[in-house]
Design an enzyme around this catalytic site. Sequence first.
Site, PDB file in Angstrom:
ATOM      1  N   LYS A  14       2.988  31.001  39.253  1.00  0.00           N
ATOM      2  CA  LYS A  14       2.484  32.380  39.400  1.00  0.00           C
ATOM      3  C   LYS A  14       3.042  33.246  38.561  1.00  0.00           C
ATOM      4  O   LYS A  14       2.460  33.911  37.801  1.00  0.00           O
ATOM      5  CB  LYS A  14       2.275  32.905  40.801  1.00  0.00           C
ATOM      6  CG  LYS A  14       1.521  32.123  41.612  1.00  0.00           C
ATOM      7  CD  LYS A  14       1.140  32.812  43.105  1.00  0.00           C
ATOM      8  CE  LYS A  14       2.321  33.104  43.917  1.00  0.00           C
ATOM      9  NZ  LYS A  14       3.173  32.093  44.481  1.00  0.00           N
ATOM     10  N   ARG A  89      -2.241  37.651  51.249  1.00  0.00           N
ATOM     11  CA  ARG A  89      -1.779  36.539  51.882  1.00  0.00           C
ATOM     12  C   ARG A  89      -2.356  36.137  53.078  1.00  0.00           C
ATOM     13  O   ARG A  89      -2.074  35.165  54.075  1.00  0.00           O
ATOM     14  CB  ARG A  89      -0.280  36.498  52.194  1.00  0.00           C
ATOM     15  CG  ARG A  89       0.309  36.485  50.807  1.00  0.00           C
ATOM     16  CD  ARG A  89       1.742  36.613  51.240  1.00  0.00           C
ATOM     17  NE  ARG A  89       2.715  36.274  49.818  1.00  0.00           N
ATOM     18  CZ  ARG A  89       4.039  35.972  49.800  1.00  0.00           C
ATOM     19  NH1 ARG A  89       4.657  36.049  50.931  1.00  0.00           N
ATOM     20  NH2 ARG A  89       4.690  35.675  48.668  1.00  0.00           N
ATOM     21  N   ARG A 128      14.827  26.955  39.945  1.00  0.00           N
ATOM     22  CA  ARG A 128      14.845  28.311  40.101  1.00  0.00           C
ATOM     23  C   ARG A 128      15.988  28.980  41.039  1.00  0.00           C
ATOM     24  O   ARG A 128      16.505  30.192  40.239  1.00  0.00           O
ATOM     25  CB  ARG A 128      13.444  28.737  40.565  1.00  0.00           C
ATOM     26  CG  ARG A 128      13.190  30.479  40.613  1.00  0.00           C
ATOM     27  CD  ARG A 128      11.826  30.807  40.951  1.00  0.00           C
ATOM     28  NE  ARG A 128      11.855  31.064  42.370  1.00  0.00           N
ATOM     29  CZ  ARG A 128      10.626  31.433  42.861  1.00  0.00           C
ATOM     30  NH1 ARG A 128       9.570  31.562  42.251  1.00  0.00           N
ATOM     31  NH2 ARG A 128      10.568  31.397  44.257  1.00  0.00           N
ATOM     32  N   ARG A 134      18.103  33.659  43.666  1.00  0.00           N
ATOM     33  CA  ARG A 134      17.123  34.807  44.302  1.00  0.00           C
ATOM     34  C   ARG A 134      17.590  34.103  46.002  1.00  0.00           C
ATOM     35  O   ARG A 134      17.259  32.867  46.393  1.00  0.00           O
ATOM     36  CB  ARG A 134      15.692  34.635  43.970  1.00  0.00           C
ATOM     37  CG  ARG A 134      15.336  35.546  43.082  1.00  0.00           C
ATOM     38  CD  ARG A 134      13.985  35.392  42.630  1.00  0.00           C
ATOM     39  NE  ARG A 134      13.063  35.172  43.560  1.00  0.00           N
ATOM     40  CZ  ARG A 134      11.673  35.100  43.323  1.00  0.00           C
ATOM     41  NH1 ARG A 134      11.309  35.015  42.037  1.00  0.00           N
ATOM     42  NH2 ARG A 134      10.810  34.823  44.263  1.00  0.00           N
ATOM     43  N   ARG A 145       8.692  29.415  53.868  1.00  0.00           N
ATOM     44  CA  ARG A 145       7.969  30.353  52.985  1.00  0.00           C
ATOM     45  C   ARG A 145       6.733  29.232  52.677  1.00  0.00           C
ATOM     46  O   ARG A 145       5.541  29.416  52.530  1.00  0.00           O
ATOM     47  CB  ARG A 145       8.660  30.644  51.657  1.00  0.00           C
ATOM     48  CG  ARG A 145       9.257  31.958  52.045  1.00  0.00           C
ATOM     49  CD  ARG A 145      10.129  32.321  50.864  1.00  0.00           C
ATOM     50  NE  ARG A 145       9.114  32.744  49.670  1.00  0.00           N
ATOM     51  CZ  ARG A 145       9.465  32.434  48.423  1.00  0.00           C
ATOM     52  NH1 ARG A 145      10.505  31.883  47.980  1.00  0.00           N
ATOM     53  NH2 ARG A 145       8.484  32.752  47.529  1.00  0.00           N
TER      54      ARG A 145
END
Length: 191
Positions: A14, A89, A128, A134, A145
């Site tokens: 995204k 969401r 990532r 992160r 998640r």
Amino acid sequence: MLNLVLFGPPGAGKGTQSEKLINKYNLVHISTGDIFRAHIKNQTELGKQVSQIIAEGNLVPDSITIAMLEEEIQKNPQAKGFIFDGFPRTVAQAEALDNFLASINSSISGVIALDVTEEELTQRIAKRQEISGRADDAADKLKKRIEEYFSKTIHVLPYYEKQGKLTKVNGIGEIETIFAELCAVIDSYKA
């Protein structure tokens, strides 16, 4: 006004595709994740609450998310449109977004869901995490998640499907190929 919802689980691409779409269509990017991270970084009262919620791998409550989103939209009165990344969401959030946009004489133009397998998601997130570090990409948080997406968030898709606004695009492949498919879908909204 062109208002898009880019949909998909964590790691679906995204963010990558949003950047390209923003440049092509001159849209304002509204990423709830970015908004949350900014509040956390600035240690706002809201940021402290959001930090704890995200650290536990949970979704931020609708009331907080919607208020922050409305604030971001109102900061950009001259926008040609918005791309919503990571929102809505829940069906309640989708309804709240529709109601808010209607109150400013606008609406969602379309919803594009990036379809990506769980195996591909896991590989992308691991890569990532190596690059960005992160905190929300840690293995246990990621699993939660992804579970949240497939158990709760995915239920938003039928809401938009009933409105005739949902299009699914294969999110696996070359970035430029996926982008071309997204553009074809978006261009059909303006036809």
